[in-house]
Design an enzyme around this catalytic site. Sequence first.
Site, PDB file in Angstrom:
ATOM      1  N   GLU A   1       0.864  -1.180   0.000  1.00  0.00           N
ATOM      2  CA  GLU A   1       0.000   0.000   0.000  1.00  0.00           C
ATOM      3  C   GLU A   1       0.898   1.226   0.000  1.00  0.00           C
ATOM      4  O   GLU A   1       1.929   1.242   0.670  1.00  0.00           O
ATOM      5  CB  GLU A   1      -0.900   0.060   1.242  1.00  0.00           C
ATOM      6  CG  GLU A   1      -1.976  -0.995   1.282  1.00  0.00           C
ATOM      7  CD  GLU A   1      -1.552  -2.217   2.076  1.00  0.00           C
ATOM      8  OE1 GLU A   1      -0.488  -2.171   2.722  1.00  0.00           O
ATOM      9  OE2 GLU A   1      -2.270  -3.219   2.040  1.00  0.00           O
TER      10      GLU A   1
ATOM     11  N   TYR B   1       7.810   2.092  -7.518  1.00  0.00           N
ATOM     12  CA  TYR B   1       7.081   0.825  -7.570  1.00  0.00           C
ATOM     13  C   TYR B   1       6.669   0.475  -8.994  1.00  0.00           C
ATOM     14  O   TYR B   1       6.750  -0.691  -9.398  1.00  0.00           O
ATOM     15  CB  TYR B   1       5.858   0.862  -6.646  1.00  0.00           C
ATOM     16  CG  TYR B   1       6.210   1.065  -5.192  1.00  0.00           C
ATOM     17  CD1 TYR B   1       7.343   0.482  -4.621  1.00  0.00           C
ATOM     18  CD2 TYR B   1       5.421   1.853  -4.365  1.00  0.00           C
ATOM     19  CE1 TYR B   1       7.672   0.676  -3.290  1.00  0.00           C
ATOM     20  CE2 TYR B   1       5.735   2.042  -3.028  1.00  0.00           C
ATOM     21  CZ  TYR B   1       6.861   1.459  -2.498  1.00  0.00           C
ATOM     22  OH  TYR B   1       7.182   1.651  -1.179  1.00  0.00           O
TER      23      TYR B   1
END
Length: 159
Positions: free
Chosen positions: A114, A126
């Site tokens: 998250e 990411y």
Amino acid sequence: MLKFWMAPGGLHVEPAETRDAKDLARIHGQSFYRGWPTADFESFLADRTTPAYVACDAHRRIAGFALIRIAADEAELLTIAVEPRRRGKGLGRALMDAVFADLMLSPARRMFLEVDEQNSAAIKLYEKLGFATISSRKGYYARPDGSAATALVMARDLG
């Protein structure tokens, strides 16, 4: 087996040890509005299902870390943090590369995380690492002003 990965800035990445809990709590507190206490890191570091990795110098001064959880064939990035003065120099990438290399020796085949939807630097990293947004969680993170931030849930296959 000795695990050791190279990192930028004369640092390397290695598995964290229980004695690192205080440094991890310090760096986490510098990185997030609600830093986790040392006792939480002590618990994580004592648990084989939550391996952690530290980026440090030859004297074992820790500049950043990543903490994951492994459950069956899934892994979750619980948190990653780098000292403010070391950010933007590839250390987060080096930590994640070490995580991925070590996960190749585990049963994990997919990884989740998250991230605050407003943390563009982390999202960019990411995405470069192959993560894609699969959902969101409104009100997941508390902000200093009392508002709540939405978390993006991201995932990638581990190969």
